[in-house]
Design an enzyme around this catalytic site. Structure first.
Site, PDB file in Angstrom:
ATOM      1  N   TYR A   1       0.973  -1.172  -0.058  1.00  0.00           N
ATOM      2  CA  TYR A   1      -0.033   0.138  -0.088  1.00  0.00           C
ATOM      3  C   TYR A   1       1.035   1.321   0.039  1.00  0.00           C
ATOM      4  O   TYR A   1       0.470   2.116  -0.653  1.00  0.00           O
ATOM      5  CB  TYR A   1      -0.785   0.152   1.101  1.00  0.00           C
ATOM      6  CG  TYR A   1      -1.892   1.055   1.303  1.00  0.00           C
ATOM      7  CD1 TYR A   1      -3.295   0.863   0.709  1.00  0.00           C
ATOM      8  CD2 TYR A   1      -1.745   2.362   1.463  1.00  0.00           C
ATOM      9  CE1 TYR A   1      -4.158   1.708   0.833  1.00  0.00           C
ATOM     10  CE2 TYR A   1      -2.650   3.433   1.428  1.00  0.00           C
ATOM     11  CZ  TYR A   1      -3.887   3.194   0.797  1.00  0.00           C
ATOM     12  OH  TYR A   1      -4.790   4.152   0.788  1.00  0.00           O
TER      13      TYR A   1
ATOM     14  N   LYS B   1      -0.677   6.221 -23.532  1.00  0.00           N
ATOM     15  CA  LYS B   1      -0.218   6.379 -24.913  1.00  0.00           C
ATOM     16  C   LYS B   1       1.415   6.147 -24.965  1.00  0.00           C
ATOM     17  O   LYS B   1       1.643   4.903 -24.878  1.00  0.00           O
ATOM     18  CB  LYS B   1      -0.561   7.927 -25.445  1.00  0.00           C
ATOM     19  CG  LYS B   1      -1.820   8.235 -25.591  1.00  0.00           C
ATOM     20  CD  LYS B   1      -2.669   8.547 -24.490  1.00  0.00           C
ATOM     21  CE  LYS B   1      -3.951   9.274 -24.864  1.00  0.00           C
ATOM     22  NZ  LYS B   1      -4.878   9.419 -23.635  1.00  0.00           N
TER      23      LYS B   1
ATOM     24  N   PHE C   1      -6.709  19.334 -24.900  1.00  0.00           N
ATOM     25  CA  PHE C   1      -7.483  18.097 -25.347  1.00  0.00           C
ATOM     26  C   PHE C   1      -8.855  18.263 -24.619  1.00  0.00           C
ATOM     27  O   PHE C   1      -8.968  19.037 -23.740  1.00  0.00           O
ATOM     28  CB  PHE C   1      -6.651  16.939 -24.699  1.00  0.00           C
ATOM     29  CG  PHE C   1      -7.282  15.578 -25.153  1.00  0.00           C
ATOM     30  CD1 PHE C   1      -7.591  15.108 -26.424  1.00  0.00           C
ATOM     31  CD2 PHE C   1      -7.760  14.780 -24.031  1.00  0.00           C
ATOM     32  CE1 PHE C   1      -8.371  14.234 -26.558  1.00  0.00           C
ATOM     33  CE2 PHE C   1      -8.592  13.592 -24.578  1.00  0.00           C
ATOM     34  CZ  PHE C   1      -8.765  13.338 -25.595  1.00  0.00           C
ATOM     35  N   ASP C   2      -9.930  17.430 -25.020  1.00  0.00           N
ATOM     36  CA  ASP C   2     -11.214  17.475 -24.440  1.00  0.00           C
ATOM     37  C   ASP C   2     -11.367  17.387 -23.132  1.00  0.00           C
ATOM     38  O   ASP C   2     -11.952  18.095 -22.158  1.00  0.00           O
ATOM     39  CB  ASP C   2     -11.933  16.919 -25.102  1.00  0.00           C
ATOM     40  CG  ASP C   2     -11.990  15.371 -25.112  1.00  0.00           C
ATOM     41  OD1 ASP C   2     -10.910  14.960 -24.999  1.00  0.00           O
ATOM     42  OD2 ASP C   2     -13.001  14.515 -25.441  1.00  0.00           O
TER      43      ASP C   2
ATOM     44  N   ASP D   1       1.129  18.891 -21.281  1.00  0.00           N
ATOM     45  CA  ASP D   1       0.324  17.702 -21.382  1.00  0.00           C
ATOM     46  C   ASP D   1       1.010  16.713 -22.343  1.00  0.00           C
ATOM     47  O   ASP D   1       0.971  16.741 -23.495  1.00  0.00           O
ATOM     48  CB  ASP D   1      -1.126  18.147 -22.001  1.00  0.00           C
ATOM     49  CG  ASP D   1      -2.087  16.936 -22.233  1.00  0.00           C
ATOM     50  OD1 ASP D   1      -1.443  15.844 -22.074  1.00  0.00           O
ATOM     51  OD2 ASP D   1      -2.985  17.329 -22.429  1.00  0.00           O
TER      52      ASP D   1
ATOM     53  N   ALA E   1       0.940  13.406 -23.289  1.00  0.00           N
ATOM     54  CA  ALA E   1       0.471  11.908 -23.604  1.00  0.00           C
ATOM     55  C   ALA E   1       1.445  11.175 -24.311  1.00  0.00           C
ATOM     56  O   ALA E   1       1.696  10.170 -24.594  1.00  0.00           O
ATOM     57  CB  ALA E   1      -0.998  12.178 -24.050  1.00  0.00           C
TER      58      ALA E   1
ATOM     59  N   HIS F   1     -19.409  13.910 -26.524  1.00  0.00           N
ATOM     60  CA  HIS F   1     -19.257  13.040 -27.797  1.00  0.00           C
ATOM     61  C   HIS F   1     -19.169  11.603 -27.301  1.00  0.00           C
ATOM     62  O   HIS F   1     -19.528  10.636 -28.021  1.00  0.00           O
ATOM     63  CB  HIS F   1     -17.761  13.280 -28.617  1.00  0.00           C
ATOM     64  CG  HIS F   1     -16.544  13.040 -27.918  1.00  0.00           C
ATOM     65  ND1 HIS F   1     -16.112  13.747 -26.666  1.00  0.00           N
ATOM     66  CD2 HIS F   1     -15.529  12.163 -27.942  1.00  0.00           C
ATOM     67  CE1 HIS F   1     -15.095  13.225 -26.274  1.00  0.00           C
ATOM     68  NE2 HIS F   1     -14.850  12.272 -26.904  1.00  0.00           N
TER      69      HIS F   1
END
Ligand code: F0G
Length: 458
Positions: A72, A257, A124-125, A214, A216, A449
């Site tokens: 943990y 990704k 990004f969304d 960001d 990714a 979407h």
């Protein structure tokens, strides 16, 4: 004879996939309210919905799974992951999260407040969602070239430094940070140059602001820098990554990704105050600081994945496959965002279905047609995904309307690429018969979407 290019890996495990009939697909589309997110994956022959968490892990990653430490607190796998991230990015503080949007949620809970402005390049969304849900504003400062799909420029993902500077000059007091998405997914998986990252840093320093990447698809971005910015032609991918991250203060990461894992994410930063601030949200939202939403085994696999995917051969194999698909589309004259990006081909649906009005969502219509044709599932990155303006509640038709065909990492062969291209050609050949699109019958306020329900207009 010149020896042709081939993959830098061979296949050790396979998963059967199944073709369906057009009648079956017609029925499944109707049941899914013409939203491909609602299709069972068993109904899909070749899945290009996303490259997120859909890749194949290597034998080394599977071996690492077996040595994962599930403690943990203080798990060895966390420290393996942290050391790898330190080495690749130079960031000292690391918080694991269950995926990229969770990293955004944890960090933005600390940093973004009502009325703030967050400038960046095509957020990004989920990033936009985490900004707008806090009643703040995502300010798009992408270069204008990104809008013209037929323009061949090497770094179409760049931040327009003039737009960024104008935003900072006007609203500096409202800006908690600048966010740069590498590669720029929404603009077509387009890279951001090192020169541009240096420019962003300079402006940030001038206004005493911090910068988040960001990240990714940061490794794909590094590949493009190597291939397209002469200064870096002899640099290793890892050297390029270190320099890229030297211009940022922190990063959010969807490890699904460029981490080459099926689930995972993290925040990393050089600033103790950001780490302390984010910690407070990690524990209630994600979990204790040394696992934050990930299994020990998944952190172990991610540590290996990050290392593998910051090697040139791995990235070259991947991006050459995307380029292979794009070359087929060139042969058939099908327009897409040029030059092709890192993780996907973005078909310019406005140009393909030029008789379908914007209000009837051409890219979504093309997505449906491609699935109907051959069971190939793409994804609309267009007017539906753009959501409505938070103030006027009008649809946002200002950007591009793409059908995105993502290529999963290490998953499909070039024979599959041939199938995708042929299916698209068949739709393209009958494009003049497609005059009507779809209408929305149900939608959510944010990130519609995923769950939108549609009806075809005939
Ligand atoms: N940032 C970028 C640039 C992304 O492309 C994604 C996800 C995220 C953040 C969020 O990460 O999914 O792990 O929570 N993109 C996927 C896609 C979903 O299909 O492009 P996540």
């Amino acid at each position: 004879m010149e020896i042709p290019f081939a993959e830098s890996w061979k296949i050790k495990m396979i998963e059967p996939i199944r073709k369906s009939t057009r009648e079956e697909r017609e029925k499944w589309l109707k049941e899914a309210h013409y939203n491909v997110f609602m299709l069972k994956s068993d109904y899909v022959y070749i899945d290009c919905l996303t490259d997120s968490g859909t890749g194949a892990m290597s034998d080394r990653q599977w071996a690492a799974m077996m040595t994962g430490d599930e403690s943990y607190a203080g798990a060895r796998s966390f420290f393996e992951l942290k050391d790898t991230i330190n080495r690749i990015t130079g960031f000292e503080y690391v918080i694991p999260t269950h995926q990229g949007r969770a990293a955004e949620n944890v960090l933005f809970s600390h940093l973004v407040h009502e009325g703030d402005h967050v400038p960046g390049n095509s957020h990004f969304d989920t990033t936009k969602g985490h900004i707008e849900s806090r009643k703040a504003f995502a300010i798009d400062c992408t270069v204008d070239e990104a809008k013209d799909t037929q323009l061949e420029v090497p770094f179409k993902g760049n931040v327009d430094l003039n737009k960024l500077e104008a935003e900072l000059a006007e609203h500096a007091d409202k800006i908690p940070f600048i966010i740069v998405t590498i590669t720029n997914n929404t603009a077509g998986g387009q890279p951001v140059s090192m020169e541009n990252l240096r420019g962003v840093r300079k402006i940030a320093d001038k206004y005493n602001k911090r910068v988040i990447f960001d990240s990714a698809r940061f490794a794909e971005n590094a590949y493009f820098i190597k291939m397209r910015e002469p200064e870096f032609k002899d640099a290793t991918i890892k050297e390029i990554c270190r320099e890229m991250f030297s211009y940022a203060d922190g990063m959010t990461m969807s490890a699904k990704k460029d981490g080459l894992v099926n689930m995972g994410g993290f925040i990393a930063t050089r600033w103790e105050d950001w780490y302390e601030g984010a910690k407070k949200y990690c524990i209630p939202f994600e979990g204790f600081l040394t696992y934050g939403g990930m299994n020990g085994r998944d952190m172990a696999a991610l540590a290996v994945g990050l290392d593998e995917n910051t090697e040139f051969d791995m990235l070259q194999t991947r991006i050459k496959q995307v380029e292979y698909l794009a070359s087929k589309l060139d042969e058939y004259g099908i327009p897409y965002q040029r030059p092709v990006g890192g993780h996907a081909v973005f078909i310019d649906a406005d140009r393909v279905l030029d008789q379908v009005p914007k209000e009837e969502f051409p890219a979504q219509t093309l997505t449906i047609e491609l699935y109907r044709e051959a069971g190939v599932r793409g994804c609309e990155i267009g007017y539906i995904l753009a959501d409505r303006d938070p103030i006027t509640r009008e649809n946002r038709f200002g950007g591009n309307d793409f059908l995105r065909l993502c290529i999963c990492r290490r998953t499909y062969t070039n024979n599959h690429m041939d199938v995708i291209a042929a299916a698209l050609k068949n739709v393209y050949d009958r494009r003049h018969e497609i005059k009507r699109g779809v209408k929305i019958v149900w939608e959510t306020e944010l990130m519609r979407h995923f769950t939108v329900q549609l009806e075809p207009l005939q």
